[in-house]
Design a protein around this motif. Structure first.
Motif, PDB file in Angstrom:
ATOM      1  N   UNK A   5      13.935  15.333 -18.425  1.00  0.00           N
ATOM      2  CA  UNK A   5      12.879  16.216 -18.896  1.00  0.00           C
ATOM      3  C   UNK A   5      11.796  16.279 -17.823  1.00  0.00           C
ATOM      4  N   UNK A   6      11.563  17.474 -17.284  1.00  0.00           N
ATOM      5  CA  UNK A   6      10.687  17.637 -16.121  1.00  0.00           C
ATOM      6  C   UNK A   6       9.256  17.195 -16.411  1.00  0.00           C
ATOM      7  N   UNK A   7       8.739  17.485 -17.596  1.00  0.00           N
ATOM      8  CA  UNK A   7       7.360  17.093 -17.913  1.00  0.00           C
ATOM      9  C   UNK A   7       7.195  15.577 -17.903  1.00  0.00           C
ATOM     10  N   UNK A   8       8.191  14.868 -18.409  1.00  0.00           N
ATOM     11  CA  UNK A   8       8.136  13.399 -18.386  1.00  0.00           C
ATOM     12  C   UNK A   8       8.240  12.891 -16.954  1.00  0.00           C
ATOM     13  N   UNK A  36       0.112  11.246 -23.408  1.00  0.00           N
ATOM     14  CA  UNK A  36       0.828  12.464 -23.009  1.00  0.00           C
ATOM     15  C   UNK A  36       2.292  12.403 -23.435  1.00  0.00           C
ATOM     16  N   UNK A  37       2.944  11.288 -23.155  1.00  0.00           N
ATOM     17  CA  UNK A  37       4.364  11.167 -23.465  1.00  0.00           C
ATOM     18  C   UNK A  37       4.623  11.130 -24.966  1.00  0.00           C
ATOM     19  N   UNK A  38       3.636  10.728 -25.762  1.00  0.00           N
ATOM     20  CA  UNK A  38       3.793  10.718 -27.217  1.00  0.00           C
ATOM     21  C   UNK A  38       4.015  12.124 -27.770  1.00  0.00           C
ATOM     22  N   UNK A  39       3.575  13.124 -27.028  1.00  0.00           N
ATOM     23  CA  UNK A  39       3.755  14.521 -27.449  1.00  0.00           C
ATOM     24  C   UNK A  39       5.181  15.019 -27.211  1.00  0.00           C
ATOM     25  N   UNK A  40       5.947  14.281 -26.427  1.00  0.00           N
ATOM     26  CA  UNK A  40       7.322  14.676 -26.099  1.00  0.00           C
ATOM     27  C   UNK A  40       8.261  13.908 -27.024  1.00  0.00           C
ATOM     28  N   UNK A  44      17.039  10.876 -24.638  1.00  0.00           N
ATOM     29  CA  UNK A  44      17.539  10.354 -23.366  1.00  0.00           C
ATOM     30  C   UNK A  44      16.934  11.135 -22.203  1.00  0.00           C
ATOM     31  N   UNK A  45      16.723  12.452 -22.400  1.00  0.00           N
ATOM     32  CA  UNK A  45      16.148  13.290 -21.340  1.00  0.00           C
ATOM     33  C   UNK A  45      14.725  12.845 -21.009  1.00  0.00           C
ATOM     34  N   UNK A  46      13.978  12.445 -22.025  1.00  0.00           N
ATOM     35  CA  UNK A  46      12.612  11.960 -21.799  1.00  0.00           C
ATOM     36  C   UNK A  46      12.655  10.669 -20.980  1.00  0.00           C
ATOM     37  N   UNK A  47      13.508   9.731 -21.363  1.00  0.00           N
ATOM     38  CA  UNK A  47      13.614   8.465 -20.624  1.00  0.00           C
ATOM     39  C   UNK A  47      14.149   8.687 -19.213  1.00  0.00           C
ATOM     40  N   UNK A  48      15.112   9.609 -19.071  1.00  0.00           N
ATOM     41  CA  UNK A  48      15.604   9.946 -17.729  1.00  0.00           C
ATOM     42  C   UNK A  48      14.485  10.541 -16.884  1.00  0.00           C
ATOM     43  N   UNK A  49      13.627  11.357 -17.497  1.00  0.00           N
ATOM     44  CA  UNK A  49      12.489  11.940 -16.786  1.00  0.00           C
ATOM     45  C   UNK A  49      11.519  10.867 -16.322  1.00  0.00           C
ATOM     46  N   UNK A  50      11.237   9.921 -17.190  1.00  0.00           N
ATOM     47  CA  UNK A  50      10.347   8.813 -16.808  1.00  0.00           C
ATOM     48  C   UNK A  50      10.923   8.037 -15.633  1.00  0.00           C
ATOM     49  N   UNK A  51      12.221   7.753 -15.704  1.00  0.00           N
ATOM     50  CA  UNK A  51      12.872   6.995 -14.626  1.00  0.00           C
ATOM     51  C   UNK A  51      12.878   7.792 -13.327  1.00  0.00           C
ATOM     52  N   UNK A  52      13.184   9.084 -13.437  1.00  0.00           N
ATOM     53  CA  UNK A  52      13.203   9.928 -12.238  1.00  0.00           C
ATOM     54  C   UNK A  52      11.814  10.014 -11.618  1.00  0.00           C
ATOM     55  N   UNK A  54       9.293   7.915 -11.819  1.00  0.00           N
ATOM     56  CA  UNK A  54       8.940   6.636 -11.201  1.00  0.00           C
ATOM     57  C   UNK A  54       9.669   6.432  -9.885  1.00  0.00           C
ATOM     58  N   UNK A  55      10.941   6.829  -9.847  1.00  0.00           N
ATOM     59  CA  UNK A  55      11.723   6.687  -8.609  1.00  0.00           C
ATOM     60  C   UNK A  55      11.170   7.581  -7.502  1.00  0.00           C
ATOM     61  N   UNK A  56      10.838   8.810  -7.841  1.00  0.00           N
ATOM     62  CA  UNK A  56      10.291   9.746  -6.850  1.00  0.00           C
ATOM     63  C   UNK A  56       8.946   9.231  -6.335  1.00  0.00           C
ATOM     64  N   UNK A  57       8.093   8.778  -7.230  1.00  0.00           N
ATOM     65  CA  UNK A  57       6.794   8.230  -6.811  1.00  0.00           C
ATOM     66  C   UNK A  57       6.993   7.031  -5.889  1.00  0.00           C
ATOM     67  N   UNK A  58       7.946   6.179  -6.209  1.00  0.00           N
ATOM     68  CA  UNK A  58       8.229   5.026  -5.359  1.00  0.00           C
ATOM     69  C   UNK A  58       8.655   5.435  -3.960  1.00  0.00           C
ATOM     70  N   UNK A  59       9.479   6.471  -3.871  1.00  0.00           N
ATOM     71  CA  UNK A  59       9.912   6.985  -2.564  1.00  0.00           C
ATOM     72  C   UNK A  59       8.729   7.534  -1.771  1.00  0.00           C
ATOM     73  N   UNK A  60       7.880   8.289  -2.430  1.00  0.00           N
ATOM     74  CA  UNK A  60       6.722   8.877  -1.750  1.00  0.00           C
ATOM     75  C   UNK A  60       5.761   7.787  -1.289  1.00  0.00           C
ATOM     76  N   UNK A  61       5.501   6.817  -2.145  1.00  0.00           N
ATOM     77  CA  UNK A  61       4.601   5.724  -1.772  1.00  0.00           C
ATOM     78  C   UNK A  61       5.182   4.904  -0.621  1.00  0.00           C
ATOM     79  N   UNK A  62       6.480   4.690  -0.624  1.00  0.00           N
ATOM     80  CA  UNK A  62       7.119   3.962   0.477  1.00  0.00           C
ATOM     81  C   UNK A  62       7.009   4.750   1.776  1.00  0.00           C
TER      82      UNK A  62
END
Length: 140
Positions: A5-8, A36-40, A44-52, A54-62
């Motif tokens: 889920x893109x918003x997540x 914010x996430x309580x509104x979604x 599984x799509x929401x949890x996949x969005x959260x994981x995605x 976090x992973x993207x942010x980790x890559x950018x921060x690295x």
């Protein structure tokens, strides 16, 4: 995670990044993310969005870990045109990132030049309009 889920994902990426950059705001950021996430609806799509996210942010921060943003910066104001001078109403406010132009960008803006080759932000033709170089060029 094609069904993320893109918003997540965006919310998680922003949260992860801001929390890393401003750890003193962690409680407020955590609260805003959860609200914010309580509104979604849970899925599984929401949890996949959260994981995605976090992973993207980790890559950018690295990627920006050694970009020079936290390098010591000094600036001596001058009276020449185009140089920053202290605000007479707040002379002790200091300078925010005066050498920020030396920081390695994590994103490069491109556009086609007149010769068909891409321009980047490092290209001299990207000189800001109000810069000393642009001012000298207009006066010449």
């Amino acid at each position: 995670m094609p069904d993320a889920f893109i918003d997540a994902a965006v919310a998680a990426a922003a949260h992860h990044t801001l929390k890393a950059l401003y750890p003193g705001q962690a409680d407020a950021l955590d609260s805003k993310l959860e609200k914010y996430l309580a509104e979604i609806p849970e899925s599984d799509a929401k949890e996949d969005g959260r994981a995605l996210g976090s992973a993207v942010a980790g890559e950018i921060l690295a990627e920006r870990e050694y970009d020079g943003a936290d390098s010591p910066m000094s600036y001596i104001p001058g009276g020449a045109p185009g140089r920053h001078r202290p605000d007479p109403l707040y002379p002790d406010q200091g300078f925010l990132t005066p050498e920020w132009g030396d920081v390695r960008p994590i994103v490069a803006i491109r556009r086609a030049g007149t010769d068909g080759n891409p321009l980047t932000i490092a290209d001299r033709r990207w000189t800001p309009v109000g810069s000393p170089e642009a001012t000298r060029a207009r006066r010449a």
